[in-house]
Design a protein around this motif. Structure first.
Motif, PDB file in Angstrom:
ATOM      1  N   THR A  50       0.836  -1.202   0.000  1.00  0.00           N
ATOM      2  CA  THR A  50       0.000   0.000   0.000  1.00  0.00           C
ATOM      3  C   THR A  50       0.872   1.254   0.000  1.00  0.00           C
ATOM      4  O   THR A  50       0.599   2.207  -0.734  1.00  0.00           O
ATOM      5  N   ALA A  51       1.919   1.259   0.798  1.00  0.00           N
ATOM      6  CA  ALA A  51       2.826   2.407   0.844  1.00  0.00           C
ATOM      7  C   ALA A  51       3.508   2.612  -0.510  1.00  0.00           C
ATOM      8  O   ALA A  51       3.660   3.741  -0.977  1.00  0.00           O
ATOM      9  N   LEU A  52       3.886   1.529  -1.153  1.00  0.00           N
ATOM     10  CA  LEU A  52       4.529   1.623  -2.461  1.00  0.00           C
ATOM     11  C   LEU A  52       3.589   2.230  -3.495  1.00  0.00           C
ATOM     12  O   LEU A  52       3.980   3.104  -4.281  1.00  0.00           O
ATOM     13  N   VAL A  53       2.346   1.810  -3.487  1.00  0.00           N
ATOM     14  CA  VAL A  53       1.374   2.327  -4.453  1.00  0.00           C
ATOM     15  C   VAL A  53       1.075   3.807  -4.206  1.00  0.00           C
ATOM     16  O   VAL A  53       0.830   4.562  -5.147  1.00  0.00           O
ATOM     17  N   PRO A  57       6.548   8.602  -6.979  1.00  0.00           N
ATOM     18  CA  PRO A  57       7.461   8.037  -7.993  1.00  0.00           C
ATOM     19  C   PRO A  57       6.963   6.711  -8.568  1.00  0.00           C
ATOM     20  O   PRO A  57       7.198   6.414  -9.737  1.00  0.00           O
ATOM     21  N   PHE A  58       6.275   5.919  -7.759  1.00  0.00           N
ATOM     22  CA  PHE A  58       5.710   4.668  -8.264  1.00  0.00           C
ATOM     23  C   PHE A  58       4.617   4.953  -9.285  1.00  0.00           C
ATOM     24  O   PHE A  58       4.532   4.289 -10.318  1.00  0.00           O
ATOM     25  N   ASN A  59       3.794   5.962  -9.010  1.00  0.00           N
ATOM     26  CA  ASN A  59       2.746   6.350  -9.959  1.00  0.00           C
ATOM     27  C   ASN A  59       3.353   6.811 -11.277  1.00  0.00           C
ATOM     28  O   ASN A  59       2.854   6.480 -12.355  1.00  0.00           O
ATOM     29  N   THR A  60       4.442   7.566 -11.203  1.00  0.00           N
ATOM     30  CA  THR A  60       5.122   8.028 -12.410  1.00  0.00           C
ATOM     31  C   THR A  60       5.704   6.847 -13.172  1.00  0.00           C
ATOM     32  O   THR A  60       5.617   6.787 -14.402  1.00  0.00           O
ATOM     33  N   ASN A  64       4.722   5.892 -16.977  1.00  0.00           N
ATOM     34  CA  ASN A  64       5.716   5.996 -18.050  1.00  0.00           C
ATOM     35  C   ASN A  64       6.113   4.649 -18.642  1.00  0.00           C
ATOM     36  O   ASN A  64       6.195   4.496 -19.854  1.00  0.00           O
ATOM     37  N   LYS A  65       6.392   3.679 -17.818  1.00  0.00           N
ATOM     38  CA  LYS A  65       6.946   2.410 -18.294  1.00  0.00           C
ATOM     39  C   LYS A  65       5.887   1.428 -18.778  1.00  0.00           C
ATOM     40  O   LYS A  65       6.130   0.650 -19.680  1.00  0.00           O
ATOM     41  N   MET A  66       4.750   1.445 -18.172  1.00  0.00           N
ATOM     42  CA  MET A  66       3.738   0.444 -18.498  1.00  0.00           C
ATOM     43  C   MET A  66       2.573   1.017 -19.277  1.00  0.00           C
ATOM     44  O   MET A  66       1.597   0.316 -19.510  1.00  0.00           O
ATOM     45  N   ASN A  67       2.660   2.291 -19.647  1.00  0.00           N
ATOM     46  CA  ASN A  67       1.572   2.946 -20.373  1.00  0.00           C
ATOM     47  C   ASN A  67       0.230   2.704 -19.706  1.00  0.00           C
ATOM     48  O   ASN A  67      -0.754   2.383 -20.341  1.00  0.00           O
TER      49      ASN A  67
END
Length: 81
Positions: A50-53, A57-60, A64-67
């Motif tokens: 949950t913290a990661l999501v 920066p995770f949202n970016t 960017n990487k996974m479209n």
């Protein structure tokens, strides 16, 4: 002599209330997840994910990487459940 120094364009980042709240909640939930590892491993993993999501920066990275861009309020939805 032409002293034409061109400054590179600087991309500005808008710091919004949601951005600040995401960082604060991610840090608080991440610390809680780390503190919970020794007592309840499954709960700690859920808190750390949950913290990661919640981290901007995770949202970016996801955008960017996974479209992939999920709804703006999905972080709030995830936090409530």
């Amino acid at each position: 002599m032409n002293n034409n120094v061109q400054s590179p364009e600087v991309k500005t980042k808008n710091i919004t209330l949601g951005f600040v709240v995401s960082w604060i909640l991610a840090v608080v939930i991440g610390v809680a997840g780390l503190a919970t590892i020794s007592s309840n491993f499954f709960e700690a993993v859920i808190l750390l994910i949950t913290a990661l999501v919640l981290l901007p920066p995770f949202n970016t990275f996801v955008h960017n990487k996974m479209n992939m861009k999920y709804l703006e309020h999905s972080n709030l939805f995830l936090l409530l459940f």
